[in-house]
Design a protein around this motif. Sequence first.
Motif, PDB file in Angstrom:
ATOM      1  N   UNK A   1      39.170  61.363  68.788  1.00 55.27           N
ATOM      2  CA  UNK A   1      40.314  62.231  68.992  1.00 55.27           C
ATOM      3  C   UNK A   1      39.895  63.371  69.924  1.00 55.27           C
ATOM      4  N   UNK A   2      40.829  63.782  70.709  1.00 55.11           N
ATOM      5  CA  UNK A   2      40.610  64.887  71.642  1.00 55.11           C
ATOM      6  C   UNK A   2      41.780  65.856  71.508  1.00 55.11           C
ATOM      7  N   UNK A   3      41.479  67.123  71.700  1.00 53.30           N
ATOM      8  CA  UNK A   3      42.514  68.153  71.714  1.00 53.30           C
ATOM      9  C   UNK A   3      42.552  68.747  73.110  1.00 53.30           C
ATOM     10  N   UNK A   4      43.709  68.641  73.726  1.00 57.03           N
ATOM     11  CA  UNK A   4      43.898  69.224  75.054  1.00 57.03           C
ATOM     12  C   UNK A   4      44.346  70.667  74.861  1.00 57.03           C
ATOM     13  N   UNK A  32      41.771  81.115  72.405  1.00 54.21           N
ATOM     14  CA  UNK A  32      40.923  79.925  72.403  1.00 54.21           C
ATOM     15  C   UNK A  32      40.156  79.818  73.717  1.00 54.21           C
ATOM     16  N   UNK A  33      38.924  79.365  73.612  1.00 52.22           N
ATOM     17  CA  UNK A  33      38.094  79.212  74.805  1.00 52.22           C
ATOM     18  C   UNK A  33      38.603  78.048  75.644  1.00 52.22           C
ATOM     19  N   UNK A  34      38.434  78.127  76.958  1.00 49.77           N
ATOM     20  CA  UNK A  34      38.913  77.051  77.840  1.00 49.77           C
ATOM     21  C   UNK A  34      38.160  75.744  77.615  1.00 49.77           C
ATOM     22  N   UNK A  35      38.835  74.668  77.937  1.00 49.38           N
ATOM     23  CA  UNK A  35      38.226  73.341  77.871  1.00 49.38           C
ATOM     24  C   UNK A  35      38.756  72.538  76.708  1.00 49.38           C
ATOM     25  N   UNK A  36      38.920  71.249  76.948  1.00 51.26           N
ATOM     26  CA  UNK A  36      39.388  70.354  75.902  1.00 51.26           C
ATOM     27  C   UNK A  36      38.310  70.202  74.829  1.00 51.26           C
ATOM     28  N   UNK A  37      38.727  69.786  73.651  1.00 56.29           N
ATOM     29  CA  UNK A  37      37.829  69.696  72.499  1.00 56.29           C
ATOM     30  C   UNK A  37      37.719  68.244  72.060  1.00 56.29           C
ATOM     31  N   UNK A  38      36.497  67.748  72.000  1.00 55.31           N
ATOM     32  CA  UNK A  38      36.230  66.427  71.435  1.00 55.31           C
ATOM     33  C   UNK A  38      36.012  66.611  69.938  1.00 55.31           C
ATOM     34  N   UNK A  39      36.812  65.942  69.136  1.00 53.73           N
ATOM     35  CA  UNK A  39      36.741  66.079  67.692  1.00 53.73           C
ATOM     36  C   UNK A  39      35.791  65.026  67.139  1.00 53.73           C
ATOM     37  N   UNK A  40      34.834  65.483  66.365  1.00 51.04           N
ATOM     38  CA  UNK A  40      33.863  64.575  65.765  1.00 51.04           C
ATOM     39  C   UNK A  40      34.519  63.715  64.695  1.00 51.04           C
TER      40      UNK A  40
END
Length: 63
Positions: A1-4, A32-40
Amino acid sequence: MRIIVQNAKCQGHARCAAQAPNIFKLDDEGYILPGDIEVAEGEELPASRGARSCPERALELTL
């Protein structure tokens, strides 16, 4: 899952980090800090809750 992350929409409510502080990283002012988040793997539920808690809809879930 990724969060844009759509930083332009973030208003610094910090609700995402309240739901999942290990996933959503904020700056000193609560944005929130810039950049997409890869969810573990295994973190999908708190990540989803955090993203859905944003009143500005600045966080978008993708599979």
